[in-house]
Structure formats: structure tokens, C-alpha cells
Design a protein around this motif. Structure first.
Motif, PDB file in Angstrom:
ATOM      1  N   SER A   1       0.813  -1.218   0.000  1.00  0.00           N
ATOM      2  CA  SER A   1       0.000   0.000   0.000  1.00  0.00           C
ATOM      3  C   SER A   1       0.845   1.266   0.000  1.00  0.00           C
ATOM      4  O   SER A   1       0.403   2.326  -0.439  1.00  0.00           O
ATOM      5  N   GLY A   2       2.067   1.181   0.498  1.00  0.00           N
ATOM      6  CA  GLY A   2       2.955   2.328   0.383  1.00  0.00           C
ATOM      7  C   GLY A   2       2.627   3.485   1.296  1.00  0.00           C
ATOM      8  O   GLY A   2       2.959   4.632   0.983  1.00  0.00           O
ATOM      9  N   SER A   3       2.039   3.208   2.461  1.00  0.00           N
ATOM     10  CA  SER A   3       1.739   4.332   3.356  1.00  0.00           C
ATOM     11  C   SER A   3       3.027   4.941   3.919  1.00  0.00           C
ATOM     12  O   SER A   3       3.082   6.153   4.163  1.00  0.00           O
ATOM     13  N   ASN A   4       4.057   4.129   4.105  1.00  0.00           N
ATOM     14  CA  ASN A   4       5.343   4.702   4.539  1.00  0.00           C
ATOM     15  C   ASN A   4       5.990   5.513   3.416  1.00  0.00           C
ATOM     16  O   ASN A   4       6.588   6.559   3.673  1.00  0.00           O
TER      17      ASN A   4
ATOM     18  N   HIS B   1       1.394   1.625  12.540  1.00  0.00           N
ATOM     19  CA  HIS B   1       1.502   2.383  11.291  1.00  0.00           C
ATOM     20  C   HIS B   1       1.654   3.874  11.583  1.00  0.00           C
ATOM     21  O   HIS B   1       2.456   4.559  10.956  1.00  0.00           O
TER      22      HIS B   1
ATOM     23  N   GLU C   1       5.139   4.423  12.604  1.00  0.00           N
ATOM     24  CA  GLU C   1       6.052   4.263  11.460  1.00  0.00           C
ATOM     25  C   GLU C   1       6.098   5.534  10.622  1.00  0.00           C
ATOM     26  O   GLU C   1       7.163   5.933  10.146  1.00  0.00           O
TER      27      GLU C   1
ATOM     28  N   GLY D   1       8.025  -1.721   3.293  1.00  0.00           N
ATOM     29  CA  GLY D   1       7.072  -2.793   3.039  1.00  0.00           C
ATOM     30  C   GLY D   1       7.447  -3.567   1.784  1.00  0.00           C
ATOM     31  O   GLY D   1       6.584  -4.021   1.049  1.00  0.00           O
TER      32      GLY D   1
ATOM     33  N   MET E   1       8.550  -6.844   0.365  1.00  0.00           N
ATOM     34  CA  MET E   1       8.385  -8.156   0.989  1.00  0.00           C
ATOM     35  C   MET E   1       9.152  -9.269   0.268  1.00  0.00           C
ATOM     36  O   MET E   1       8.689 -10.409   0.204  1.00  0.00           O
TER      37      MET E   1
ATOM     38  N   ILE F   1      12.100  -0.767   7.557  1.00  0.00           N
ATOM     39  CA  ILE F   1      11.249  -0.546   8.728  1.00  0.00           C
ATOM     40  C   ILE F   1      10.551  -1.851   9.042  1.00  0.00           C
ATOM     41  O   ILE F   1      10.131  -2.584   8.136  1.00  0.00           O
ATOM     42  N   HIS F   2      10.484  -2.153  10.335  1.00  0.00           N
ATOM     43  CA  HIS F   2       9.944  -3.448  10.746  1.00  0.00           C
ATOM     44  C   HIS F   2       8.956  -3.235  11.893  1.00  0.00           C
ATOM     45  O   HIS F   2       9.251  -2.478  12.828  1.00  0.00           O
ATOM     46  N   PRO F   3       7.796  -3.913  11.848  1.00  0.00           N
ATOM     47  CA  PRO F   3       6.755  -3.661  12.846  1.00  0.00           C
ATOM     48  C   PRO F   3       6.932  -4.445  14.144  1.00  0.00           C
ATOM     49  O   PRO F   3       6.044  -5.180  14.559  1.00  0.00           O
TER      50      PRO F   3
END
Ligand code: GAR
Length: 215
Positions: free
Chosen positions: A11-14, A171, A174, A88, A90, A108-110
């Protein structure tokens, strides 16, 4: 002005948070290209809306990871990047790819690394009964989710939290710490030294990285 290439798979929110931080002047850099391994993802629409060149390289068209990664390196290096941002993305990267961008690639890692490398981090934190969770920006090394930590944002786990509610709050974190890490890197304030340490403004950070505490 630093040249940044962002790698995405979703989705590319970051990506959007970094685009916005460049737009507001927080980050002194430009995104030279966005690379995706999938064609039909929302993140590419964000890149398009921001006028950023898009590269699609479908990993399924390659026999092995080496071939895929070599094609990515060729496409990425055409943009002469100072910084590679995994947002994101993957796919597991080969040691050769990681070495090529050593010291100038973020992920970045959740989770609060080194806890919960890999997938399903929110459910694993809940199952373990943790009271603290969060997300981490780290420099990428050959060990999956194992590179030195740059910034961590801890959050409290509440009694009624679910994997979904944690994912939502994380999120939000992030979208603060990823632009911050990119800002600091582009300003040459944050660096991965040759000896493997992380320095911010000339001071070596502790192993857990800079702790970003939200009010
Ligand atoms: C982010 O939550 C990021 O931490 C995670 O994927 C999401 C991408 O969201 N990354 C990983 O799980 C890496 N193993 P986005 O596409 O909206 O930026």
C-alpha cells in the motif's frame, strides 16, 4: 540534495509519509524512483500522483534471487541513489544486494527488534503477553531483520488490543520515525560507521537505537 530510491510491495503508506515529509521541507532529498516487485499495488499510484518514476520488476520472471536482485541493482543504480528505503518490500534480499548498499539502506519493521523478526509480529507480541510493542527503523545487513537499529518507537499494549488495532497504531508510529530517519540520513546526521556502529550527531547510539517517545 540526496537521491532516494524507495522499494515497495504494497500500500505504500510509509512511502507516502516520506513523500509528504519531502513536500513539507522536513527531508532535504528527492525520491528518484519507486521500485515495486508487483504491478497492481496502491503504492505505485502514490508514486504516480507525486510524479515519481516507477520501476516494476516482477520477481516471478527470474529463475533465482540472484537474477532478480541483479536486475534491481541495475535499475536502481541508474538513479545514482544515496539511500535505499525498504518500505514494506516483501522480498528477501541476497547478500550481494545487501552488501552493494551497505551503510545506505534502511528497512522498517513492525516490532521492537531484535524481538519478532519475520512476519505476524503483532499477534506474536499479543500471544507472548507483552506489555510493550513498537516499530524499528534499522540499517540493512545480511542478517534478515538483523541490522543495527537506528530509531525505535515503543507503544504500550492495552488490554483490549488486537493484531489489527496494534497494526493501526504502529503504522501511525512508522509514519513518524521513517521520515525522521530519512531526514537525519539526508542531513548526514545519522550514519552507519565502518565499524558497524550507528551514530547520530557524532554520538554512538545504544543497541536499541534512538528511542522515539510520543506524547
Ligand atoms: C509496514 O508496517 C512495515 O513495517 C511492514 O510492512 C508494512 C508496509 O506498509 N514491513 C514488514 O513487515 C517487513 N518485514 P506500507 O506499504 O503501508 O508502508
Amino acid at each position: 540534495e540526496k537521491s532516494i530510491v524507495v522499494l515497495i510491495s504494497g500500500s505504500g503508506s510509509n512511502l507516502q509519509a516520506i513523500i509528504d515529509a519531502i513536500g513539507s521541507g522536513q527531508i532535504n532529498g528527492r525520491i528518484s524512483a519507486v521500485l515495486s516487485n508487483k504491478a497492481d499495488i496502491f503504492g505505485l499510484k502514490r508514486a504516480e500522483a507525486a510524479g515519481i518514476p516507477q520501476i516494476i520488476i516482477n520477481h516471478k520472471e527470474f529463475d533465482d534471487r540472484e537474477g532478480f536482485d541483479a536486475a534491481m541493482i541495475e535499475a536502481i543504480d541508474a538513479h545514482q541513489p544515496d539511500l535505499i528505503v525498504l518500505a514494506g518490500f516483501m522480498r528477501i534480499l541476497t547478500p550481494g544486494f545487501v552488501r552493494h548498499y551497505e551503510g545506505r539502506m534502511f528497512n522498517i519493521h513492525p516490532s521492537l527488534l531484535p524481538k519478532y523478526k519475520g512476519l505476524n509480529t503483532h499477534q506474536r507480541a499479543l500471544d507472548a503477553g507483552d506489555s510493550l510493542h513498537g516499530c524499528t527503523v534499522h540499517f540493512v545487513t545480511e542478517e534478515l531483520d538483523g541490522g543495527p537499529l537506528a530509531i525505535q518507537a515503543p507503544i504500550d499494549i492495552q488490554e483490549n488490543d488486537t493484531a489489527d488495532s496494534l497494526q493501526q497504531r504502529i503504522h501511525g508510529s512508522e509514519h513518524k520515525i521513517y521520515p525522521l530517519a530519512v531526514e537525519w540520513f539526508c542531513a548526514e546526521r545519522l550514519m552507519h560507521t565502518a565499524s558497524g556502529q550507528i551514530q547520530l550527531d557524532g554520538t554512538t547510539l545504544p543497541p536499541e537505537g534512538y528511542q522515539f517517545i510520543q506524547e
